[in-house]
Write a protein that holds these residues in place. Structure first.
Motif, PDB file in Angstrom:
ATOM      1  N   SER A  41     -22.346  -2.828  34.894  1.00  0.00           N
ATOM      2  CA  SER A  41     -22.314  -1.601  34.112  1.00  0.00           C
ATOM      3  C   SER A  41     -22.573  -1.921  32.638  1.00  0.00           C
ATOM      4  CB  SER A  41     -20.949  -0.934  34.273  1.00  0.00           C
ATOM      5  OG  SER A  41     -20.879   0.226  33.498  1.00  0.00           O
ATOM      6  N   GLY A  42     -23.499  -1.208  32.025  1.00  0.00           N
ATOM      7  CA  GLY A  42     -23.824  -1.434  30.617  1.00  0.00           C
ATOM      8  C   GLY A  42     -24.591  -2.709  30.363  1.00  0.00           C
ATOM      9  N   GLY A  43     -25.154  -3.310  31.410  1.00  0.00           N
ATOM     10  CA  GLY A  43     -25.880  -4.572  31.276  1.00  0.00           C
ATOM     11  C   GLY A  43     -27.129  -4.462  30.415  1.00  0.00           C
ATOM     12  N   CYS A  44     -27.715  -5.615  30.134  1.00  0.00           N
ATOM     13  CA  CYS A  44     -28.907  -5.710  29.281  1.00  0.00           C
ATOM     14  C   CYS A  44     -30.129  -5.998  30.141  1.00  0.00           C
ATOM     15  CB  CYS A  44     -28.751  -6.840  28.272  1.00  0.00           C
ATOM     16  SG  CYS A  44     -27.313  -6.655  27.210  1.00  0.00           S
ATOM     17  N   VAL A  45     -31.195  -5.212  29.941  1.00  0.00           N
ATOM     18  CA  VAL A  45     -32.405  -5.337  30.731  1.00  0.00           C
ATOM     19  C   VAL A  45     -33.607  -5.519  29.812  1.00  0.00           C
ATOM     20  CG1 VAL A  45     -33.896  -4.248  32.459  1.00  0.00           C
ATOM     21  CG2 VAL A  45     -31.419  -3.852  32.521  1.00  0.00           C
ATOM     22  N   ASP A  68     -28.417  -1.337  28.185  1.00  0.00           N
ATOM     23  CA  ASP A  68     -29.129  -1.703  26.961  1.00  0.00           C
ATOM     24  C   ASP A  68     -30.494  -2.205  27.389  1.00  0.00           C
ATOM     25  OD1 ASP A  68     -27.122  -1.180  25.059  1.00  0.00           O
ATOM     26  OD2 ASP A  68     -26.143  -3.073  25.526  1.00  0.00           O
ATOM     27  N   VAL A  69     -31.534  -1.705  26.743  1.00  0.00           N
ATOM     28  CA  VAL A  69     -32.900  -2.034  27.131  1.00  0.00           C
ATOM     29  C   VAL A  69     -33.649  -2.633  25.948  1.00  0.00           C
ATOM     30  CG1 VAL A  69     -35.098  -1.115  27.980  1.00  0.00           C
ATOM     31  CG2 VAL A  69     -32.950  -0.136  28.797  1.00  0.00           C
ATOM     32  N   ALA A  70     -34.359  -3.719  26.205  1.00  0.00           N
ATOM     33  CA  ALA A  70     -35.310  -4.278  25.243  1.00  0.00           C
ATOM     34  C   ALA A  70     -36.670  -4.215  25.914  1.00  0.00           C
ATOM     35  CB  ALA A  70     -34.963  -5.721  24.888  1.00  0.00           C
ATOM     36  N   GLY A  71     -37.604  -3.530  25.297  1.00  0.00           N
ATOM     37  CA  GLY A  71     -38.943  -3.423  25.861  1.00  0.00           C
ATOM     38  C   GLY A  71     -39.939  -4.137  24.971  1.00  0.00           C
ATOM     39  N   LYS A  90     -30.796 -12.441  22.731  1.00  0.00           N
ATOM     40  CA  LYS A  90     -29.696 -12.670  23.665  1.00  0.00           C
ATOM     41  C   LYS A  90     -30.300 -12.885  25.053  1.00  0.00           C
ATOM     42  CE  LYS A  90     -29.245  -7.672  24.063  1.00  0.00           C
ATOM     43  NZ  LYS A  90     -28.370  -6.545  23.826  1.00  0.00           N
ATOM     44  N   THR A  91     -29.436 -13.212  26.014  1.00  0.00           N
ATOM     45  CA  THR A  91     -29.903 -13.311  27.393  1.00  0.00           C
ATOM     46  C   THR A  91     -29.697 -11.963  28.086  1.00  0.00           C
ATOM     47  OG1 THR A  91     -27.759 -14.181  28.075  1.00  0.00           O
ATOM     48  CG2 THR A  91     -29.506 -15.801  27.617  1.00  0.00           C
ATOM     49  N   PHE A  92     -30.366 -11.805  29.212  1.00  0.00           N
ATOM     50  CA  PHE A  92     -30.406 -10.513  29.892  1.00  0.00           C
ATOM     51  C   PHE A  92     -29.824 -10.608  31.297  1.00  0.00           C
ATOM     52  CE2 PHE A  92     -33.797 -10.623  26.794  1.00  0.00           C
ATOM     53  CZ  PHE A  92     -33.642  -9.418  26.133  1.00  0.00           C
ATOM     54  N   ASP A  93     -29.264  -9.488  31.740  1.00  0.00           N
ATOM     55  CA  ASP A  93     -28.792  -9.382  33.114  1.00  0.00           C
ATOM     56  C   ASP A  93     -29.957  -9.210  34.081  1.00  0.00           C
ATOM     57  OD1 ASP A  93     -25.819  -9.312  32.734  1.00  0.00           O
ATOM     58  OD2 ASP A  93     -26.393  -7.619  31.455  1.00  0.00           O
ATOM     59  N   ALA A  94     -31.066  -8.694  33.563  1.00  0.00           N
ATOM     60  CA  ALA A  94     -32.244  -8.483  34.404  1.00  0.00           C
ATOM     61  C   ALA A  94     -33.485  -8.393  33.532  1.00  0.00           C
ATOM     62  CB  ALA A  94     -32.092  -7.195  35.216  1.00  0.00           C
TER      63      ALA A  94
END
Length: 141
Positions: A8-12, A33-36, A69-73
């Protein structure tokens, strides 16, 4: 289904995010949280126009991107084939480094090998699998 596997609330990270729709819109509205990243400035402008509260978009190519940072996915839909064929082997180890230890990578990749023109290049699936085996990735069909 993919989002349900993430914390929940992970970084993608969305590699080749384009306009941000529909994937980044869905993820941001779902609390992630999304980084595109995208090499097209015009696509990044369109993604930013969504004003997604939990998304940041970066105008850069894949090899210029330096994550904070590192990402969950990480996801890459219809984007890997934009990278020149001779550079595609270097993609997977980088993505593996950007992910948390139990991170997920969901992507599409063509089945035909070779370059059709300057913007479409595909590895064969066995080449992808061999490259994955050189990383920390575990294949999960």
């Amino acid at each position: 289904e993919f989002a349900a596997r993430l914390p929940s609330g992970g970084c993608v990270l969305d590699i080749g995010c384009g306009t941000g729709a529909p994937i980044d819109v869905f993820l941001s509205e779902s609390g992630f949280d999304v980084a595109g990243i995208d090499a097209s400035g015009r696509m990044i402008e369109r993604a930013q126009a969504w004003n997604l509260p939990k998304a940041r978009f970066f105008h850069c190519n894949f090899f210029e991107f330096v994550p904070e940072k590192t990402f969950d996915a990480a996801i890459a839909f219809d984007s890997i084939w934009h990278i020149p064929l001779e550079l595609q082997r270097a993609i997977y180890p980088r993505i593996a480094e950007w992910l948390k230890p139990d991170g997920w990578f969901l992507f599409t990749h063509g089945r035909r090998k070779g370059s059709r023109n300057s913007i479409t290049a595909r590895w064969t699936f066995p080449n992808c699998v061999r490259s994955f085996r050189r990383t920390a990735f575990k294949l999960n069909p």
